[in-house]
Design a protein around this motif. Structure first.
Motif, PDB file in Angstrom:
ATOM      1  N   GLU A 214       2.018   1.316  13.633  1.00  0.00           N
ATOM      2  CA  GLU A 214       3.677   1.475  13.597  1.00  0.00           C
ATOM      3  C   GLU A 214       3.908   0.920  15.090  1.00  0.00           C
ATOM      4  OE1 GLU A 214       3.841   3.443   9.378  1.00  0.00           O
ATOM      5  OE2 GLU A 214       4.049   4.758  11.272  1.00  0.00           O
TER       6      GLU A 214
ATOM      7  N   SER B  47       4.295  -2.435  16.458  1.00  0.00           N
ATOM      8  CA  SER B  47       5.012  -3.282  15.724  1.00  0.00           C
ATOM      9  C   SER B  47       5.926  -2.729  15.695  1.00  0.00           C
ATOM     10  CB  SER B  47       4.663  -2.979  13.975  1.00  0.00           C
ATOM     11  OG  SER B  47       4.960  -1.624  12.701  1.00  0.00           O
TER      12      SER B  47
ATOM     13  N   LYS C 135       0.507  -7.426  10.804  1.00  0.00           N
ATOM     14  CA  LYS C 135      -0.590  -7.967   9.890  1.00  0.00           C
ATOM     15  C   LYS C 135      -1.585  -6.918   9.536  1.00  0.00           C
ATOM     16  CE  LYS C 135      -3.231 -10.684  10.930  1.00  0.00           C
ATOM     17  NZ  LYS C 135      -4.977 -11.402  11.539  1.00  0.00           N
ATOM     18  N   SER C 136      -1.794  -5.543  10.405  1.00  0.00           N
ATOM     19  CA  SER C 136      -2.915  -4.827   9.473  1.00  0.00           C
ATOM     20  C   SER C 136      -2.265  -4.190   9.058  1.00  0.00           C
ATOM     21  CB  SER C 136      -3.398  -4.785  11.450  1.00  0.00           C
ATOM     22  OG  SER C 136      -4.350  -5.652  11.908  1.00  0.00           O
ATOM     23  N   LEU C 137      -1.120  -4.023   8.977  1.00  0.00           N
ATOM     24  CA  LEU C 137      -0.281  -2.210   8.941  1.00  0.00           C
ATOM     25  C   LEU C 137      -0.680  -1.635   7.483  1.00  0.00           C
ATOM     26  CD1 LEU C 137       2.756  -1.690  10.713  1.00  0.00           C
ATOM     27  CD2 LEU C 137       0.153  -0.139  10.100  1.00  0.00           C
ATOM     28  N   PRO C 138      -0.505  -2.884   6.287  1.00  0.00           N
ATOM     29  CA  PRO C 138      -0.459  -2.416   5.074  1.00  0.00           C
ATOM     30  C   PRO C 138      -2.000  -2.152   4.581  1.00  0.00           C
ATOM     31  CG  PRO C 138       0.591  -4.763   5.439  1.00  0.00           C
ATOM     32  CD  PRO C 138       0.024  -4.493   6.676  1.00  0.00           C
ATOM     33  N   LYS C 139      -2.926  -3.131   5.081  1.00  0.00           N
ATOM     34  CA  LYS C 139      -4.263  -2.378   4.947  1.00  0.00           C
ATOM     35  C   LYS C 139      -4.746  -1.383   6.166  1.00  0.00           C
ATOM     36  CE  LYS C 139      -7.353  -4.582   3.550  1.00  0.00           C
ATOM     37  NZ  LYS C 139      -7.542  -5.514   2.245  1.00  0.00           N
TER      38      LYS C 139
ATOM     39  N   LYS D 296      -2.428   0.980   5.649  1.00  0.00           N
ATOM     40  CA  LYS D 296      -1.957   2.381   5.237  1.00  0.00           C
ATOM     41  C   LYS D 296      -2.579   2.177   3.693  1.00  0.00           C
ATOM     42  CE  LYS D 296       2.508   2.074   7.029  1.00  0.00           C
ATOM     43  NZ  LYS D 296       4.634   1.423   6.772  1.00  0.00           N
ATOM     44  N   GLN D 297      -2.984   1.293   3.404  1.00  0.00           N
ATOM     45  CA  GLN D 297      -4.238   1.768   1.932  1.00  0.00           C
ATOM     46  C   GLN D 297      -4.881   2.841   2.622  1.00  0.00           C
ATOM     47  OE1 GLN D 297      -6.403  -1.974   0.442  1.00  0.00           O
ATOM     48  NE2 GLN D 297      -6.184  -1.990  -1.373  1.00  0.00           N
TER      49      GLN D 297
ATOM     50  N   GLU E  82      -3.835   6.231   2.223  1.00  0.00           N
ATOM     51  CA  GLU E  82      -3.767   6.492   0.729  1.00  0.00           C
ATOM     52  C   GLU E  82      -5.268   6.799  -0.078  1.00  0.00           C
ATOM     53  OE1 GLU E  82      -0.631   7.347  -0.202  1.00  0.00           O
ATOM     54  OE2 GLU E  82      -0.115   7.265   2.361  1.00  0.00           O
TER      55      GLU E  82
END
Length: 138
Positions: A88, A91, A105-109, A111-112, A115
């Motif tokens: 974060e 970014s 680009k890497s953050l969504p994966k 964060k998944q 969670e």
């Protein structure tokens, strides 16, 4: 990634194993991309696993069953939280556009994974069976 490999060997919980497999697959791709960027920019990356992880791997390798699952999931959440925070910051604050784009680009994966790890940690810690619906099928 070494901790995830240990989880594949030691865990009896399918949700924990599924997360470990997902982390290994996704982390491998992310590391390859990061290494390519680092090489292009003549940046030396720190060795992995770090000293903290070597010690944690040793500690976790000495336990089994639910104790292992709880210890592994606690570490997985801590690791994912640290990584998400670092990405974060990168970014938002990285001066190099390629590094900034890589972080975004890497953050969504990441964060998944964070969670999923939190949900599994809570499930394992509460003594409940982990629920497979938490980890999407590959």
């Amino acid at each position: 990634m070494e901790l995830a490999k240990l989880a594949l060997e030691k865990s009896d919980d399918q949700g924990v194993k599924d997360l470990a497999q997902k982390v290994i697959a996704d982390h491998g791709k992310t590391v390859e991309e990061l290494e390519a960027i680092a090489m292009q920019k003549n940046i030396t990356l720190p060795p992995t696993p770090g000293e903290n992880h070597v010690e944690k791997i040793k500690d976790l390798s000495e336990i089994s069953g639910v104790d292992f699952d709880i210890g592994y999931m606690e570490q997985a959440v801590a690791d994912r939280s640290k990584v998400v925070s670092l990405f974060e910051v990168a970014s938002e604050e990285a001066d190099d556009p390629e590094i900034k784009d890589f972080a975004i680009k890497s953050l969504p994966k990441l964060k998944q994974h964070q969670e999923i790890a939190k949900e599994l940690r809570d499930s394992v810690s509460n003594g409940m069976e982990s629920f497979e619906r938490v980890v999407p099928s590959p």
